[in-house]
Scaffold this active site. Structure first.
Site, PDB file in Angstrom:
ATOM      1  N   CYS A 145      -0.332   4.302   2.218  1.00 44.28           N
ATOM      2  CA  CYS A 145      -0.184   3.868   3.418  1.00 44.28           C
ATOM      3  C   CYS A 145       1.195   4.280   4.014  1.00 44.28           C
ATOM      4  O   CYS A 145       1.550   4.878   5.205  1.00 44.28           O
ATOM      5  CB  CYS A 145      -0.591   2.614   4.033  1.00 44.28           C
ATOM      6  SG  CYS A 145      -2.104   1.712   3.142  1.00 44.28           S
ATOM      7  N   ASP A 146       2.185   3.546   3.208  1.00 45.17           N
ATOM      8  CA  ASP A 146       3.564   3.510   3.652  1.00 45.17           C
ATOM      9  C   ASP A 146       4.607   4.356   2.944  1.00 45.17           C
ATOM     10  O   ASP A 146       5.768   4.515   3.307  1.00 45.17           O
ATOM     11  CB  ASP A 146       4.063   2.250   3.455  1.00 45.17           C
ATOM     12  CG  ASP A 146       3.039   1.111   4.556  1.00 45.17           C
ATOM     13  OD1 ASP A 146       2.628   1.523   5.341  1.00 45.17           O
ATOM     14  OD2 ASP A 146       3.101   0.079   4.041  1.00 45.17           O
TER      15      ASP A 146
ATOM     16  N   CYS B 290       0.837  -1.328   0.065  1.00 40.77           N
ATOM     17  CA  CYS B 290      -0.004  -0.042   0.092  1.00 40.77           C
ATOM     18  C   CYS B 290       0.805   1.230   0.006  1.00 40.77           C
ATOM     19  O   CYS B 290       1.215   1.750   1.082  1.00 40.77           O
ATOM     20  CB  CYS B 290      -0.740  -0.030   1.005  1.00 40.77           C
ATOM     21  SG  CYS B 290      -1.831   1.456   1.328  1.00 40.77           S
TER      22      CYS B 290
END
Ligand code: NAP
Length: 311
Positions: free
Chosen positions: A138-139, A135
């Site tokens: 997300c990261d 992701c």
């Protein structure tokens, strides 16, 4: 709750589930929606959505899902922010368990979506969250000014590579062929992007690094010559497609060989009357937010017609 039989239970809170809820709530079916492990579904892990009609300037994925959720709530959808743990579709009313709680329904809409595919390399589980990610949204921000690798050649891989280029010193997109699967506009954009370098005909065969420091690189294999090389990086993002979330229904519904729920042509009807499937769990062709929403709408209308016939 166990005493009453709901008209509709919807499993999943992505574009398909939320749209099924909006339509069935407006049809006065008082839907119960069990959100699943990722409230808002896959779109909450994307950045800007530029192709959902009605948003000419684009909208962030999480914001789009928050708006859909508000629309479900406005018409009285009962939201259960938990995961359905078991279903019994053997006879009507259908049974859905959320841990120990049993819910009954005359119709079910399965909109459980899909999850990111992994390569199946050794130590993937160990390094996931330690430089290995599925992701980018997300990261990505954890890897400012670092070397980043993205694996894949589809629209997701291109989108994620360009997104990650905002953070990384350099992004290398590793693809196993010499042609991208992505749409032409996306393929052109990524190949002309100054922060992204496409590495053709390569696939990772080993992840390098260890916890807690995390990923330090990967061993690549040339898919044409078989030659091995090492690439150094601080992060590897997989963007190689998805697996449908259908294990709850194995042995109960007809699934195809990849696990997608089979629906009838021009319909969301599954192999069990009264059980409908919408979105990515039954669509391996289009997999778009708008097509998921469209099939969620179809499922709600089909629930309504099925219930009308029952009466
Ligand atoms: P996808 O189109 O299925 O592409 C998966 C990519 O991963 C392919 O390039 C594939 O290589 C590669 N791959 C699969 N397994 C692999 C393995 N074991 N090792 C190495 N590479 C592997 O998946 P996606 O990119 O997630 O897109 C899914 C759908 O969503 C598509 O319909 C796409 O158009 C859509 N989408 C649209 C947008 C947008 O329009 N903004 C954004 C994201 C996604 P091969 O090409 O060799 O098969």
């Amino acid at each position: 709750m166990t005493e009453s039989i709901n008209d509709v239970i919807i499993l999943g809170s992505g574009a398909a589930g939320y749209t099924a809820a909006i339509y069935s709530a407006r049809a006065n079916l008082k839907p119960v929606l069990i959100g699943g492990p990722l409230t808002g579904g896959q779109l909450t892990t994307t950045t800007e959505v530029e192709n959902f009609p009605g948003f000419p300037d684009g909208i962030m994925g999480p914001a789009l899902m928050a708006e859909m959720r508000k629309q479900c709530e406005r018409f009285g959808t009962q939201m259960i922010n938990k995961v359905a743990t078991k279903v019994d579709l053997g006879q009507s009313p259908f049974k859905v368990w959320v841990d120990d709680e049993l819910l009954l329904a005359k119709t079910i809409v399965i909109a459980t979506g899909a999850i990111p595919r992994k390569l199946g390399l050794a130590r993937e589980d160990e390094l996931l969250g330690f430089g290995l990610s599925t992701c980018a949204t997300c990261d990505g921000a954890f890897f400012r000014d670092e070397e980043i690798v993205v694996v894949g050649g589809g629209d997701s891989a291109c989108e994620e590579a360009m997104f990650l280029a905002k953070f990384g010193k350099r992004v290398r997109l590793i693809h196993r062929r010499d042609e991208l699967r992505a749409s032409k506009i996306m393929a052109d954009r990524v190949q002309n992007h100054p922060g992204v370098e496409v590495v053709w005909n390569k696939k990772p065969i080993e992840l390098l690094g260890e916890k807690p420091r995390g990923i330090s690189g990967a061993v690549l294999e040339d898919t044409v010559t078989g030659e091995k090389s090492t690439i150094e990086c601080a992060a590897i993002f997989y963007a190689i497609g998805h697996i449908p979330t259908s294990e709850l229904f194995t042995g109960q519904l007809e699934l195809d060989k990849e696990g997608y729920i089979i629906t009838k042509p021009d319909s969301t009807a599954t192999s069990i009357p009264g059980v409908f499937a919408a979105g990515d769990v039954q669509d391996h062709v289009f997999r778009q937010a708008i097509t998921a929403a469209g099939s969620g709408c179809m499922a709600a209308i089909e629930c309504e017609r099925y219930l009308a016939e029952l009466e």
